[in-house]
Design a protein around this motif. Structure first.
Motif, PDB file in Angstrom:
ATOM      1  N   ASP A 154       7.221   9.526 -14.157  1.00 16.54           N
ATOM      2  CA  ASP A 154       6.030   9.153 -14.909  1.00 16.54           C
ATOM      3  C   ASP A 154       4.796   9.169 -14.011  1.00 16.54           C
ATOM      4  O   ASP A 154       4.876   9.447 -12.811  1.00 16.54           O
ATOM      5  CB  ASP A 154       6.201   7.758 -15.526  1.00 16.54           C
ATOM      6  CG  ASP A 154       6.437   6.696 -14.454  1.00 16.54           C
ATOM      7  OD1 ASP A 154       6.943   7.046 -13.363  1.00 16.54           O
ATOM      8  OD2 ASP A 154       6.104   5.528 -14.700  1.00 16.54           O
ATOM      9  N   LEU A 155       3.643   8.893 -14.602  1.00 19.89           N
ATOM     10  CA  LEU A 155       2.376   8.807 -13.878  1.00 19.89           C
ATOM     11  C   LEU A 155       1.877   7.370 -13.924  1.00 19.89           C
ATOM     12  O   LEU A 155       2.233   6.595 -14.807  1.00 19.89           O
ATOM     13  CB  LEU A 155       1.337   9.743 -14.508  1.00 19.89           C
ATOM     14  CG  LEU A 155       1.651  11.232 -14.483  1.00 19.89           C
ATOM     15  CD1 LEU A 155       0.589  12.002 -15.268  1.00 19.89           C
ATOM     16  CD2 LEU A 155       1.719  11.755 -13.049  1.00 19.89           C
TER      17      LEU A 155
ATOM     18  N   ALA B 273      -3.680  14.983  -4.345  1.00 19.90           N
ATOM     19  CA  ALA B 273      -2.559  15.822  -4.759  1.00 19.90           C
ATOM     20  C   ALA B 273      -1.783  15.150  -5.880  1.00 19.90           C
ATOM     21  O   ALA B 273      -1.446  13.963  -5.797  1.00 19.90           O
ATOM     22  CB  ALA B 273      -1.639  16.083  -3.569  1.00 19.90           C
ATOM     23  N   GLY B 274      -1.548  15.903  -6.933  1.00 23.65           N
ATOM     24  CA  GLY B 274      -0.768  15.395  -8.049  1.00 23.65           C
ATOM     25  C   GLY B 274      -1.553  14.583  -9.050  1.00 23.65           C
ATOM     26  O   GLY B 274      -1.002  14.141 -10.059  1.00 23.65           O
TER      27      GLY B 274
ATOM     28  N   VAL C 296       0.839  -1.175   0.000  1.00 21.90           N
ATOM     29  CA  VAL C 296       0.000   0.000   0.000  1.00 21.90           C
ATOM     30  C   VAL C 296       0.880   1.233   0.000  1.00 21.90           C
ATOM     31  O   VAL C 296       1.540   1.543   0.988  1.00 21.90           O
ATOM     32  CB  VAL C 296      -0.935   0.008   1.221  1.00 21.90           C
ATOM     33  CG1 VAL C 296      -1.828   1.228   1.179  1.00 21.90           C
ATOM     34  CG2 VAL C 296      -1.759  -1.266   1.254  1.00 21.90           C
ATOM     35  N   LEU C 297       0.906   1.905  -1.127  1.00 23.82           N
ATOM     36  CA  LEU C 297       1.667   3.132  -1.256  1.00 23.82           C
ATOM     37  C   LEU C 297       0.794   4.312  -0.922  1.00 23.82           C
ATOM     38  O   LEU C 297      -0.359   4.166  -0.536  1.00 23.82           O
ATOM     39  CB  LEU C 297       2.211   3.240  -2.685  1.00 23.82           C
ATOM     40  CG  LEU C 297       3.096   2.041  -3.133  1.00 23.82           C
ATOM     41  CD1 LEU C 297       3.476   2.213  -4.590  1.00 23.82           C
ATOM     42  CD2 LEU C 297       4.323   1.904  -2.257  1.00 23.82           C
ATOM     43  N   SER C 298       1.299   5.512  -1.081  1.00 25.06           N
ATOM     44  CA  SER C 298       0.522   6.701  -0.758  1.00 25.06           C
ATOM     45  C   SER C 298      -0.587   6.928  -1.750  1.00 25.06           C
ATOM     46  O   SER C 298      -1.561   7.599  -1.454  1.00 25.06           O
ATOM     47  CB  SER C 298       1.442   7.931  -0.725  1.00 25.06           C
ATOM     48  OG  SER C 298       2.039   8.104  -2.011  1.00 25.06           O
ATOM     49  N   MET C 299      -0.443   6.365  -2.966  1.00 18.67           N
ATOM     50  CA  MET C 299      -1.501   6.546  -3.944  1.00 18.67           C
ATOM     51  C   MET C 299      -2.439   5.344  -3.920  1.00 18.67           C
ATOM     52  O   MET C 299      -2.122   4.293  -3.379  1.00 18.67           O
ATOM     53  CB  MET C 299      -0.913   6.745  -5.344  1.00 18.67           C
ATOM     54  CG  MET C 299      -0.412   5.468  -6.019  1.00 18.67           C
ATOM     55  SD  MET C 299       1.100   4.806  -5.281  1.00 18.67           S
ATOM     56  CE  MET C 299       2.258   6.101  -5.727  1.00 18.67           C
TER      57      MET C 299
ATOM     58  N   ASP D  43      -2.310   8.910 -11.215  1.00 21.77           N
ATOM     59  CA  ASP D  43      -1.719   9.375  -9.966  1.00 21.77           C
ATOM     60  C   ASP D  43      -0.208   9.494 -10.153  1.00 21.77           C
ATOM     61  O   ASP D  43       0.382   8.801 -10.995  1.00 21.77           O
ATOM     62  CB  ASP D  43      -2.016   8.399  -8.829  1.00 21.77           C
ATOM     63  CG  ASP D  43      -3.413   8.590  -8.268  1.00 21.77           C
ATOM     64  OD1 ASP D  43      -4.055   9.600  -8.618  1.00 21.77           O
ATOM     65  OD2 ASP D  43      -3.871   7.733  -7.493  1.00 21.77           O
ATOM     66  N   PRO D  44       0.433  10.341  -9.359  1.00 27.68           N
ATOM     67  CA  PRO D  44       1.894  10.477  -9.489  1.00 27.68           C
ATOM     68  C   PRO D  44       2.599   9.212  -9.008  1.00 27.68           C
ATOM     69  O   PRO D  44       2.117   8.512  -8.117  1.00 27.68           O
ATOM     70  CB  PRO D  44       2.208  11.674  -8.589  1.00 27.68           C
ATOM     71  CG  PRO D  44       1.094  11.701  -7.595  1.00 27.68           C
ATOM     72  CD  PRO D  44      -0.123  11.235  -8.342  1.00 27.68           C
ATOM     73  N   ASN D  45       3.725   8.919  -9.600  1.00 26.76           N
ATOM     74  CA  ASN D  45       4.569   7.807  -9.166  1.00 26.76           C
ATOM     75  C   ASN D  45       5.540   8.347  -8.126  1.00 26.76           C
ATOM     76  O   ASN D  45       6.420   9.151  -8.434  1.00 26.76           O
ATOM     77  CB  ASN D  45       5.319   7.227 -10.367  1.00 26.76           C
ATOM     78  CG  ASN D  45       6.029   5.937 -10.023  1.00 26.76           C
ATOM     79  OD1 ASN D  45       6.305   5.657  -8.872  1.00 26.76           O
ATOM     80  ND2 ASN D  45       6.340   5.148 -11.055  1.00 26.76           N
TER      81      ASN D  45
END
Length: 655
Positions: free
Chosen positions: A272-273, A211-212, A14-17, A263-265
């Motif tokens: 990249d996205l 965000a992003g 689980v990442l921030s995105m 979402d941002p990487n």
């Protein structure tokens, strides 16, 4: 004891995105597994669990109510007994802010149940917290949907999403075909499939804010290119949740568009996205350059000398320069101008009206309207004007002849019941002192005589097919046992498509009217009983335009409702029986009329009062003395009771 099945855990990083948009996987979503026969608990059913042992719940094949998820010809479903524990499944989806969940299930009644409860929950180390719940109907198999948008700072963020199913009514409920999705992009504007969109419109949508986050917008009249995300259709990639279309769109054009979410990487050094949601392809159609016909014209019925009105509703982007109404008497082969009519425009919407006063026979036929603006002409569909008339009238005065046409009736041969003209004053519309013979289709013989006959009448041509009509006649049964047909038409064998009769059970001396293929019930049924051996005036109306019917008894509406299954009459109408002679009526039928339109209450009242005399068809609310009017006499009754008190004990009358 907690019961569960290990379905194969999936370890998620689980990442921030949030990276799980679109369909969310539901294990065994069609209950096809284990596929070994009826199972009455959930210990061997992959994906699904209960908190305790159910008494009588599980999965089974039901090819009538279930959904064949794997296409093998067998439709499995989950059945749940009321009082048994709920059935649940925790998915591998991790809840994130702004997620827009859509849970759809096929709900059915498998035995005495009327509804089930469906819920979405958050799983926190085995503890389920409900996010949204809904009670949905489950009569015949029907899809129902529950939605939930995750708000900011919701405690469920970061937990796993789950589904819970409960029989919240009685008996046994069934569920099948579980579908769960996360719709990051939703609420498109223009709406999907919208028509009449202005040329200066912009595209906008709703979605989870992060965000992003950015959105790629694909837009083009070519659906295939948008679906394939062809590079030529990519018109915008930025964080805005709107796309401003440069310049004006084209008239009368269908456009397709889709929005993908990125979402941002956040990996170190990444530029990249990450694609997190591939959006649906939506469409809309722009306004017509010529006038857009919104509604009308509609059918019209008028008696000779009446006024008929045709109206068209339209929308236009420029002023209407011409309005032309036309009339055809040869079913649209040729048209003749009948005038410009009246055009009333307010903004971009308006109406065009044609009024025909003092209607004559020559006015019958089809009508249409052509409206012209700067973009050119637009012609409406056609609508008929039908002259109200009596298609057939059988007075039964000494014979069976049609008084207005050539559809004369003929009595069936070898009948045990005689069709004998009678002199007397028993007929409802008999003129006292005239001495004229009248025939009331009087059947002589005992009740329910199995050898009874009928009068056979050729069906008037206008009545063939699905056309509006009204049937009026008088009837007098010999006894309460006269549960036999007055009029029938529609089938060579079996039960007729149309019949009217006195009905014994459950309401003696009520009337039942069937319109449409027999399905074990009558579309119309009079709630009251009508004494036998008395004349009663019956009217049945049918509107082909609205597919509705009504029955009136003695000038009053008795029942009305849907008649969508009615398809029309057969070539013959049987009076006093059905075609196979199995329902002979014992009594008298007189003055049968068939009209070519659905009569309204006022017209029925006039038909009845022409014979019966004046009667109170609509009693005023404040008619105290029952004389069908409100006047000083009613006020006098009211005044005489002024300050009277009926309370007990009477000491409370002074309060």
């Amino acid at each position: 004891m907690k019961r569960f099945l290990y379905c194969g855990a999936v370890v998620l990083l689980v990442l921030s995105m949030h990276v799980a948009a679109g369909p969310i996987s539901v294990v065994n979503d069609g209950f096809e597994l284990p596929g070994t026969g009826k199972t009455t608990d959930f210990t061997t059913i992959p994906g699904w669990s209960t908190d305790s042992a159910p008494a009588d719940s599980g999965v089974e094949i039901n090819n009538t109510l279930g959904h064949d998820a794997d296409g093998d010809g067998d439709a499995w479903l989950c059945f749940m007994m009321n009082g048994d524990p709920s059935v649940w499944q925790t998915t591998d989806h991790v809840i994130a802010e702004g997620d827009n969940y859509e849970l759809t299930v096929l709900a059915v009644n498998t035995g005495g149940s009327s509804s089930i409860g469906i819920s979405l929950y958050a799983d926190n180390a085995g503890t389920r917290t409900t996010l949204a719940t809904k009670s949905i109907p489950n009569g015949t198999p029907v899809d129902s949907t529950l939605t939930f948008v995750v708000p900011a700072a919701d405690p469920a963020i970061g937990q796993k999403l789950g589904i819970e199913l409960t029989n919240d009514s009685a008996g046994w409920a069934g569920v099948d075909n579980i579908r769960l999705s996360n719709l990051l992009i939703n609420t498109p504007d223009p709406e999907d499939g919208e028509v009449g969109v202005l040329l200066t419109t912009d595209l906008s949508w709703a979605g989870a804010v992060q965000a992003g986050r950015s959105y790629s917008v694909y837009f083009d009249p070519n659906e295939a290119k948008v679906t394939a995300r062809d590079a030529s259709t990519l018109v915008q990639s930025d964080p805005a949740q709107t796309y401003v279309i440069p310049g004006d769109l084209d008239y009368e054009t269908e456009y397709f568009w889709a929005v993908d979410t990125y979402d941002p990487n956040t990996a170190p050094g990444a530029t990249d996205l990450i694609l997190v949601d591939t959006g649906f392809v939506w469409s809309f159609t722009t306004i017509l350059q010529v006038p857009d016909i919104i509604a009308g014209p509609e059918y019209a019925y008028a008696a000779i000398g009446d006024t008929a009105v045709f109206t068209v509703e339209f929308s236009t982007i420029s002023a209407i320069s011409a309005s032309l109404w036309e009339h055809s008497t040869d079913d649209g082969a040729t048209w003749t101008s009948v005038g410009a009519g009246v055009v009333d425009v307010e903004g971009t919407d308006g109406t065009a009206t044609l009024t025909i006063t003092d209607v004559a026979e020559v006015d019958a036929g089809l009508y249409r309207c052509t409206l012209t603006n700067a973009g050119g002409p637009k012609t409406t569909g056609t609508a008929p004007l039908t002259i109200k008339t009596v298609l057939g009238h059988w007075p039964f005065d000494a014979d069976f002849n049609d008084a207005v046409g050539s559809n004369d009736g003929v009595p069936t041969a070898a009948s045990a019941r005689a069709f004998t003209p009678v002199i007397g004053t028993a007929e409802p519309n008999y003129i006292v002192g005239s001495g004229a013979a009248y025939f009331s289709a009087t059947y002589v013989g005992g009740d329910n005589d199995p050898a009874g006959g009928a009068v056979v009448i050729p069906t008037p041509e206008r009545l063939l097919g699905n056309n509006s009509f009204s049937i009026t006649y008088w009837e007098k049964s010999k006894s309460a046992l006269s549960s036999r047909y007055h009029i029938a038409s529609g089938a060579d064998v079996g039960i007729e498509n149309f019949f009217m009769w006195r009905y014994v059970d459950p309401n003696p001396d009520a009337y039942a009217i069937n319109l449409g293929p027999w399905a074990g019930a009558y579309p119309l049924f009079t709630p009251n009983e009508y004494p036998e051996d008395q004349w009663h005036f019956l009217t049945v109306t049918y509107s082909a335009e609205t597919a509705t019917a009504a029955v009136y008894v003695d000038g009053f509406l008795a029942d009305s409702g849907d008649a969508t299954t009615f398809t029309g009459f057969a070539s013959e109408i049987y009076v006093g029986n059905r075609k196979n002679m199995a329902r002979p009526f014992s009594g008298a039928i007189d003055d049968l009329k068939i009209h070519n339109y659905a009569m309204n209450a006022t017209e029925v009242a006039k038909e009845f009062s022409d014979v019966n005399g004046a009667y109170c068809a609509v009693k005023p609310v404040h008619d105290v003395n029952d004389d069908c009017r409100v006047n000083l006499e009613d006020f006098a009754v009211f005044a005489s009771a002024w300050l009277e008190c009926g309370r007990t004990p009477d000491v409370y009358c002074g309060l």
